[in-house]
Design a protein around this motif. Structure first.
Motif, PDB file in Angstrom:
ATOM      1  N   ILE A  93      45.661  34.550  37.182  1.00 20.10           N
ATOM      2  CA  ILE A  93      46.360  34.137  35.955  1.00 20.10           C
ATOM      3  C   ILE A  93      46.434  32.618  35.862  1.00 20.10           C
ATOM      4  N   LEU A  94      46.768  31.974  36.962  1.00 18.34           N
ATOM      5  CA  LEU A  94      46.887  30.517  36.958  1.00 18.34           C
ATOM      6  C   LEU A  94      45.535  29.848  36.734  1.00 18.34           C
ATOM      7  N   ARG A  95      44.484  30.395  37.318  1.00 18.09           N
ATOM      8  CA  ARG A  95      43.149  29.841  37.120  1.00 18.09           C
ATOM      9  C   ARG A  95      42.727  29.912  35.655  1.00 18.09           C
ATOM     10  N   LEU A  96      43.209  30.930  34.932  1.00 19.98           N
ATOM     11  CA  LEU A  96      42.791  31.153  33.549  1.00 19.98           C
ATOM     12  C   LEU A  96      43.870  30.735  32.554  1.00 19.98           C
ATOM     13  N   ASP A  97      44.790  29.883  33.004  1.00 21.00           N
ATOM     14  CA  ASP A  97      45.816  29.306  32.123  1.00 21.00           C
ATOM     15  C   ASP A  97      46.636  30.364  31.385  1.00 21.00           C
ATOM     16  N   GLY A  98      47.030  31.398  32.106  1.00 27.03           N
ATOM     17  CA  GLY A  98      47.931  32.397  31.539  1.00 27.03           C
ATOM     18  C   GLY A  98      47.266  33.483  30.729  1.00 27.03           C
ATOM     19  N   SER A  99      45.964  33.647  30.842  1.00 24.52           N
ATOM     20  CA  SER A  99      45.266  34.717  30.110  1.00 24.52           C
ATOM     21  C   SER A  99      45.849  36.084  30.468  1.00 24.52           C
ATOM     22  N   PRO A 100      45.983  36.984  29.474  1.00 27.28           N
ATOM     23  CA  PRO A 100      46.526  38.320  29.776  1.00 27.28           C
ATOM     24  C   PRO A 100      45.513  39.264  30.414  1.00 27.28           C
ATOM     25  N   ASP A 101      44.220  38.901  30.394  1.00 21.42           N
ATOM     26  CA  ASP A 101      43.190  39.816  30.892  1.00 21.42           C
ATOM     27  C   ASP A 101      43.431  40.284  32.328  1.00 21.42           C
ATOM     28  N   PRO A 102      43.753  39.381  33.278  1.00 26.28           N
ATOM     29  CA  PRO A 102      43.971  39.858  34.654  1.00 26.28           C
ATOM     30  C   PRO A 102      45.120  40.864  34.759  1.00 26.28           C
ATOM     31  N   THR A 103      46.209  40.614  34.020  1.00 23.03           N
ATOM     32  CA  THR A 103      47.367  41.505  34.107  1.00 23.03           C
ATOM     33  C   THR A 103      47.042  42.889  33.565  1.00 23.03           C
ATOM     34  N   VAL A 104      46.296  42.953  32.476  1.00 22.21           N
ATOM     35  CA  VAL A 104      45.930  44.251  31.901  1.00 22.21           C
ATOM     36  C   VAL A 104      45.103  45.056  32.897  1.00 22.21           C
ATOM     37  N   ALA A 105      44.074  44.424  33.447  1.00 23.05           N
ATOM     38  CA  ALA A 105      43.211  45.138  34.405  1.00 23.05           C
ATOM     39  C   ALA A 105      43.990  45.528  35.656  1.00 23.05           C
ATOM     40  N   TYR A 106      44.866  44.647  36.112  1.00 18.65           N
ATOM     41  CA  TYR A 106      45.703  44.936  37.280  1.00 18.65           C
ATOM     42  C   TYR A 106      46.571  46.171  37.018  1.00 18.65           C
ATOM     43  N   SER A 107      47.189  46.208  35.849  1.00 19.11           N
ATOM     44  CA  SER A 107      48.096  47.310  35.523  1.00 19.11           C
ATOM     45  C   SER A 107      47.359  48.642  35.463  1.00 19.11           C
ATOM     46  N   MET A 108      46.142  48.615  34.922  1.00 18.36           N
ATOM     47  CA  MET A 108      45.369  49.845  34.792  1.00 18.36           C
ATOM     48  C   MET A 108      44.891  50.390  36.133  1.00 18.36           C
ATOM     49  N   SER A 109      44.619  49.522  37.071  1.00 19.84           N
ATOM     50  CA  SER A 109      44.023  49.955  38.341  1.00 19.84           C
ATOM     51  C   SER A 109      45.028  50.070  39.478  1.00 19.84           C
ATOM     52  N   TYR A 110      46.258  49.616  39.268  1.00 17.80           N
ATOM     53  CA  TYR A 110      47.237  49.547  40.353  1.00 17.80           C
ATOM     54  C   TYR A 110      47.630  50.931  40.880  1.00 17.80           C
ATOM     55  N   VAL A 111      47.990  51.835  39.978  1.00 14.64           N
ATOM     56  CA  VAL A 111      48.501  53.145  40.417  1.00 14.64           C
ATOM     57  C   VAL A 111      47.446  53.899  41.209  1.00 14.64           C
ATOM     58  N   GLY A 112      46.202  53.865  40.745  1.00 14.58           N
ATOM     59  CA  GLY A 112      45.132  54.516  41.502  1.00 14.58           C
ATOM     60  C   GLY A 112      44.974  53.921  42.883  1.00 14.58           C
ATOM     61  N   GLY A 113      45.189  52.605  42.991  1.00  7.73           N
ATOM     62  CA  GLY A 113      45.104  51.961  44.296  1.00  7.73           C
ATOM     63  C   GLY A 113      46.140  52.479  45.268  1.00  7.73           C
ATOM     64  N   VAL A 114      47.331  52.774  44.758  1.00  8.16           N
ATOM     65  CA  VAL A 114      48.391  53.324  45.617  1.00  8.16           C
ATOM     66  C   VAL A 114      48.063  54.757  46.025  1.00  8.16           C
ATOM     67  N   VAL A 115      47.694  55.583  45.053  1.00 10.93           N
ATOM     68  CA  VAL A 115      47.480  57.012  45.314  1.00 10.93           C
ATOM     69  C   VAL A 115      46.319  57.235  46.278  1.00 10.93           C
ATOM     70  N   VAL A 116      45.197  56.578  46.030  1.00 10.61           N
ATOM     71  CA  VAL A 116      44.017  56.772  46.887  1.00 10.61           C
ATOM     72  C   VAL A 116      44.307  56.328  48.314  1.00 10.61           C
ATOM     73  N   MET A 117      44.956  55.179  48.473  1.00  7.39           N
ATOM     74  CA  MET A 117      45.199  54.682  49.828  1.00  7.39           C
ATOM     75  C   MET A 117      46.274  55.501  50.547  1.00  7.39           C
ATOM     76  N   LEU A 118      47.227  56.044  49.809  1.00  8.10           N
ATOM     77  CA  LEU A 118      48.187  56.961  50.434  1.00  8.10           C
ATOM     78  C   LEU A 118      47.471  58.189  50.986  1.00  8.10           C
ATOM     79  N   ALA A 119      46.530  58.719  50.214  1.00  8.86           N
ATOM     80  CA  ALA A 119      45.760  59.870  50.685  1.00  8.86           C
ATOM     81  C   ALA A 119      44.935  59.510  51.913  1.00  8.86           C
ATOM     82  N   ALA A 120      44.356  58.310  51.925  1.00 11.48           N
ATOM     83  CA  ALA A 120      43.554  57.875  53.073  1.00 11.48           C
ATOM     84  C   ALA A 120      44.418  57.722  54.318  1.00 11.48           C
ATOM     85  N   ALA A 121      45.617  57.146  54.156  1.00 10.94           N
ATOM     86  CA  ALA A 121      46.509  56.988  55.305  1.00 10.94           C
ATOM     87  C   ALA A 121      46.947  58.345  55.846  1.00 10.94           C
TER      88      ALA A 121
END
Length: 527
Positions: A135-163
């Motif tokens: 976000i700081l590199r892109l002067d506050g662009s919303p693009d990183p936050t949108v992509a982060y929000s969309m992919s975050y939950v899957g990141g938790v679920v998949v890694m919980l299953a792996a653990a």
């Protein structure tokens, strides 16, 4: 209500934190969003009204405090891992770098912007400081936050299953790593039956770790503090403290376990836990306390972050440590006064050290680093404080200036800093998030995030088992540390009843993973 909140950013901040933390505490099949719920709450607020966004200075403050507190806490374990855990650390670093390349390729294939690609990487790997760096590199662009929000939950679920898979697989198929399993610090009263003609100092070293001697009872029944030159003779009983395997080895060497428990005999020699709150001892070693020469007392173990460690002479002490001390009964009050024994010390944030450390960290983060063909790269307001925190946490103190933080204070700063930044980041991307949900882009980001997280989990599971031959608990800790996801750590600890191998695997790779993700996210914004 929107007009009221829009004109009062502090009120808005705490409203978002209150609702977000309440939502994050809700568990569904033992899984919760945790702090990430604050991000989604902020997204909802800003989607409802674009004015409901927090000032950038609040986000910068929260991020810097979070990163610095993490660094100071992890400093000692980070540098220790570089010496003792080079293979797991190198495995994680190589995997995260490769995932950066994979994410870049997916971004090119889907036609994502550089910000969305960086946010996808940060979200799939559950790393908020990496999101902040993008976000700081892109002067506050919303693009990183949108992509982060969309992919975050899957990141938790998949890694919980792996653990979970790692834990179950490790229980069925123990590996060589089980032989290195850390053991708790225990007491043992040993009845001496053999005349070995060895002093207490010589007996302290065993093939299975160090052992400390607290007190002994001679054949006449007199209880005394054990000294380095004390010779244990047949008929004596001695109280030893150390890992279970080391105590079993020592017992065979000296005789057998006594039927009595010497620690229960408190007439002449007493013991208690004393809180270290005397500032001049912060960052010093146990040997620097000089307890035996002053009071005839001895520190036997130190409790820090819910874990007991053996109080060896070279152990570096931190504010708020609870030191278990054995001493002549009449000296115990003096020992407590000497060490401080004030609970206030556990909450002392050490304002001078904190301010100087953050100043140095933010200054380092602002320095441009030339990257051939890409321009300049900055560590940023996350990695700069993190790197400085790691160095200062390892240093402990410089002269009279103390850098370390009590564990409780560091945990508080970490949580506050993270929550404040999440509230800021979500408030910058509400409308863009809604637009993504209603377009094919949202589904693309969700699926792309699942791919990145699944590859991350599969590579670590395969290499961890086949190459490093790690047992399930250690591997689950490495997975959670590489993902920099506390929820996975908490899940693994709960499933193993707080097996120390989980925390050890997490602490070994977490700081390195944090730094690598922040740097890769910045690189992705430049490609």
């Amino acid at each position: 209500m929107a007009d009221l909140l829009a004109g009062r950013p502090v009120l808005l901040l705490f409203a978002v934190l209150a609702i977000g933390t309440a939502v994050g505490a809700v568990r569904l099949r033992r899984v919760s969003l945790g702090p990430a719920a604050v991000l989604f709450t902020a997204l909802a607020f800003s989607a409802a009204d674009e004015r409901l966004a927090l000032p950038e200075v609040l986000g910068t403050f929260g991020l810097a405090v979070f990163a610095y507190a993490v660094g100071v806490t992890a400093g000692p374990s980070f540098f220790a891992s570089l010496r003792t855990g080079l293979r797991p650390v190198s495995m994680v670093v190589a995997t995260l770098l490769a995932l950066g390349v994979l994410t870049w390729g997916i971004g090119r294939l889907l036609g994502l912007s550089a910000g969305s690609t960086a946010g996808l990487y940060a979200g799939a790997l559950n790393n908020t400081p990496a999101l902040a760096a993008a976000i700081l590199r892109l002067d506050g662009s919303p693009d990183p936050t949108v992509a982060y929000s969309m992919s975050y939950v899957g990141g938790v679920v998949v890694m919980l299953a792996a653990a979970t898979w790692a834990l179950r697989s490790g229980d069925r198929h123990p590996t060589a790593d089980d032989r290195a399993r850390p053991t708790e610090v225990r007491n043992a009263t040993i009845l001496v039956e053999r005349d070995n003609a060895l002093t207490v100092a010589e007996l302290s070293w065993t093939p299975h770790g160090r052992v400390l001697f607290s007190r002994y009872q001679d054949a006449a029944g007199e209880v005394r503090m054990a000294q380095g030159d004390t010779l244990l003779r047949p008929g004596d009983q001695v109280l030893a403290i150390g890992p279970d395997r080391a105590l079993r080895h020592l017992t065979k060497q000296l005789g057998r376990r006594a039927a009595t428990h010497l620690e229960a005999e408190r007439t002449d020699v007493d013991y208690r836990r004393i809180v270290l709150s005397e500032r001049r001892f912060y960052g010093r070693t146990v040997a620097d306390l000089d307890l035996f020469a002053r009071f005839g007392a001895r520190a036997t173990r130190v409790r820090r972050a819910d874990q007991d460690v053996l109080a060896t002479d070279d152990l570096v002490l931190q504010a708020g440590d609870r030191i278990r001390v054995a001493a002549p009964r009449e000296q115990m009050r003096l020992v407590a006064a000497y060490l401080g024994d004030s609970e206030h010390g556990t909450a002392d944030i050490n304002p001078l050290g904190l301010a100087l450390g953050l100043t140095a960290g933010l200054a380092l983060g602002a320095l441009p680093v030339p990257v051939p063909g890409l321009g300049s790269l900055e560590l940023g307001q996350a990695a700069g404080p993190l790197v400085v925190g790691l160095l200062l946490g390892r240093t402990g103190r410089t002269g009279r200036l103390v850098w370390t933080l009590p564990h409780q204070a560091a945990e508080t700063l970490t949580q506050i800093g993270l929550l404040v930044f999440l509230a800021y980041a979500g408030g910058r991307a509400g409308s863009a998030f809604v637009d993504a949900l209603a377009s094919p882009l949202g589904l693309q980001l969700v699926l792309a995030g699942l791919v990145v997280t699944t590859v991350h989990a599969a590579v670590l599971l395969l290499l961890g088992r086949a190459w490093l031959r790690q047992a399930g608990p250690r591997l689950a800790g490495v997975l959670s540390g590489s993902q920099t996801q506390p929820a996975i750590l908490a899940h693994a600890q709960e499933q193993t009843h707080h097996d120390q191998r989980v925390a050890l695997g997490y602490a070994m790779v977490y700081p390195v993973a944090m730094v690598v993700k922040i740097l890769v996210a910045q690189l992705l914004t430049m490609l």
